[in-house]
Enzyme design. Structure first.
Site, PDB file in Angstrom:
ATOM      1  N   PHE A 240       0.827  -1.201   0.000  1.00  0.00           N
ATOM      2  CA  PHE A 240       0.000   0.000   0.000  1.00  0.00           C
ATOM      3  C   PHE A 240       0.869   1.262   0.000  1.00  0.00           C
ATOM      4  O   PHE A 240       0.529   2.256  -0.644  1.00  0.00           O
ATOM      5  CB  PHE A 240      -0.961  -0.004   1.196  1.00  0.00           C
ATOM      6  CG  PHE A 240      -2.052   1.014   1.060  1.00  0.00           C
ATOM      7  CD1 PHE A 240      -3.130   0.781   0.227  1.00  0.00           C
ATOM      8  CD2 PHE A 240      -1.994   2.209   1.749  1.00  0.00           C
ATOM      9  CE1 PHE A 240      -4.137   1.725   0.081  1.00  0.00           C
ATOM     10  CE2 PHE A 240      -2.997   3.159   1.616  1.00  0.00           C
ATOM     11  CZ  PHE A 240      -4.072   2.911   0.780  1.00  0.00           C
TER      12      PHE A 240
ATOM     13  N   LEU B   4       1.904   1.747  -3.527  1.00  0.00           N
ATOM     14  CA  LEU B   4       0.768   2.262  -4.296  1.00  0.00           C
ATOM     15  C   LEU B   4       0.602   3.753  -4.059  1.00  0.00           C
ATOM     16  O   LEU B   4       0.420   4.525  -4.999  1.00  0.00           O
ATOM     17  CB  LEU B   4      -0.516   1.516  -3.930  1.00  0.00           C
ATOM     18  CG  LEU B   4      -1.788   2.078  -4.574  1.00  0.00           C
ATOM     19  CD1 LEU B   4      -1.771   1.864  -6.083  1.00  0.00           C
ATOM     20  CD2 LEU B   4      -3.020   1.456  -3.947  1.00  0.00           C
ATOM     21  N   HIS B   5       0.693   4.155  -2.809  1.00  0.00           N
ATOM     22  CA  HIS B   5       0.544   5.579  -2.478  1.00  0.00           C
ATOM     23  C   HIS B   5       1.582   6.429  -3.203  1.00  0.00           C
ATOM     24  O   HIS B   5       1.238   7.458  -3.802  1.00  0.00           O
ATOM     25  CB  HIS B   5       0.653   5.782  -0.967  1.00  0.00           C
ATOM     26  CG  HIS B   5       0.834   7.203  -0.564  1.00  0.00           C
ATOM     27  ND1 HIS B   5      -0.068   8.199  -0.890  1.00  0.00           N
ATOM     28  CD2 HIS B   5       1.827   7.818   0.116  1.00  0.00           C
ATOM     29  CE1 HIS B   5       0.368   9.356  -0.415  1.00  0.00           C
ATOM     30  NE2 HIS B   5       1.513   9.147   0.185  1.00  0.00           N
ATOM     31  N   LEU B   6       2.827   6.017  -3.179  1.00  0.00           N
ATOM     32  CA  LEU B   6       3.878   6.788  -3.857  1.00  0.00           C
ATOM     33  C   LEU B   6       3.617   6.871  -5.357  1.00  0.00           C
ATOM     34  O   LEU B   6       3.817   7.912  -5.979  1.00  0.00           O
ATOM     35  CB  LEU B   6       5.253   6.169  -3.581  1.00  0.00           C
ATOM     36  CG  LEU B   6       5.743   6.260  -2.143  1.00  0.00           C
ATOM     37  CD1 LEU B   6       7.045   5.479  -1.980  1.00  0.00           C
ATOM     38  CD2 LEU B   6       5.907   7.703  -1.704  1.00  0.00           C
TER      39      LEU B   6
ATOM     40  N   ALA C 250       0.579   9.156  -6.014  1.00  0.00           N
ATOM     41  CA  ALA C 250       0.957  10.551  -5.768  1.00  0.00           C
ATOM     42  C   ALA C 250       1.751  11.102  -6.949  1.00  0.00           C
ATOM     43  O   ALA C 250       1.567  12.260  -7.338  1.00  0.00           O
ATOM     44  CB  ALA C 250       1.766  10.657  -4.476  1.00  0.00           C
TER      45      ALA C 250
END
Length: 187
Positions: free
Chosen positions: A25, A28-30, A33
């Site tokens: 996760f 995924l966030h990076l 973003a």
């Protein structure tokens, strides 16, 4: 939101599935973003009521093109020994919908003390006296642990799966793939 792809944590006796999910996760966030498109949502179909973890499946939702573009990047590099990525597939007919959103607890005693010090000019001792540790409350929601890129601190990102809905609600998604209003298919 007519397509999805499942990312399943592979069973491993030496690794805890929730740790792999935390890393997955975070990656995924990076990636989301950096993309800055808000067109990919996330859900956790393996989430169980009363558990702190989000299960062993991260499901990504979006258009076929958006999901294929995401999966063509190297964001899963180094994780494929621990994560099985499915193919981009169409959402099955008759799926329900739900909002999957981030919930933030505004109750950290240290955060409240720092705010008191900034706003009212209290020193640390005065703030500690005015704000006891007992003000803290934790959320009874599942979460992932992430490391803040700005502070380096580890924090819990709590996730709430809202009630099932019959119709989709359009909208954009955050860099976490979550939204306070937009729905993702649930099946």
């Amino acid at each position: 939101m007519d397509h999805y792809v499942d990312l399943r944590v592979r069973p491993d006796p030496e690794l805890i599935a929730s740790h792999v999910m935390d890393v997955l996760f975070g990656r995924l966030h990076l990636t989301l973003a950096a993309r800055r498109t808000g067109d990919i949502g996330a859900s956790f179909p393996g989430v169980a009521s009363g558990r702190t973890g989000l299960g062993d499946v991260l499901r990504l939702h979006g258009s076929a093109g958006a999901l294929e573009a995401l999966m063509e990047t190297r964001w899963l590099a180094g994780l494929l020994d621990h994560v099985q990525a499915g193919d981009v597939a169409a959402v099955p007919p008759g799926a329900s919908y739900r909002v999957v959103r981030r919930v933030q607890a505004k109750s950290s005693a240290e955060r409240i003390r720092r705010r008191q010090m900034r706003r009212h000019g209290y020193d640390a001792a005065q703030a500690r006296e005015r704000v006891p540790d007992s003000v803290e409350r934790t959320l009874a929601l599942p979460y992932v642990r992430l490391r803040s890129a700005s502070t380096g601190q580890i924090f819990r990102l709590f996730v709430d799966h809202g009630p099932l809905q019959a119709a989709p609600q359009p909208g954009s998604f955050s860099a976490y793939g979550l939204s306070p209003h937009a729905t993702v298919p649930w099946f």
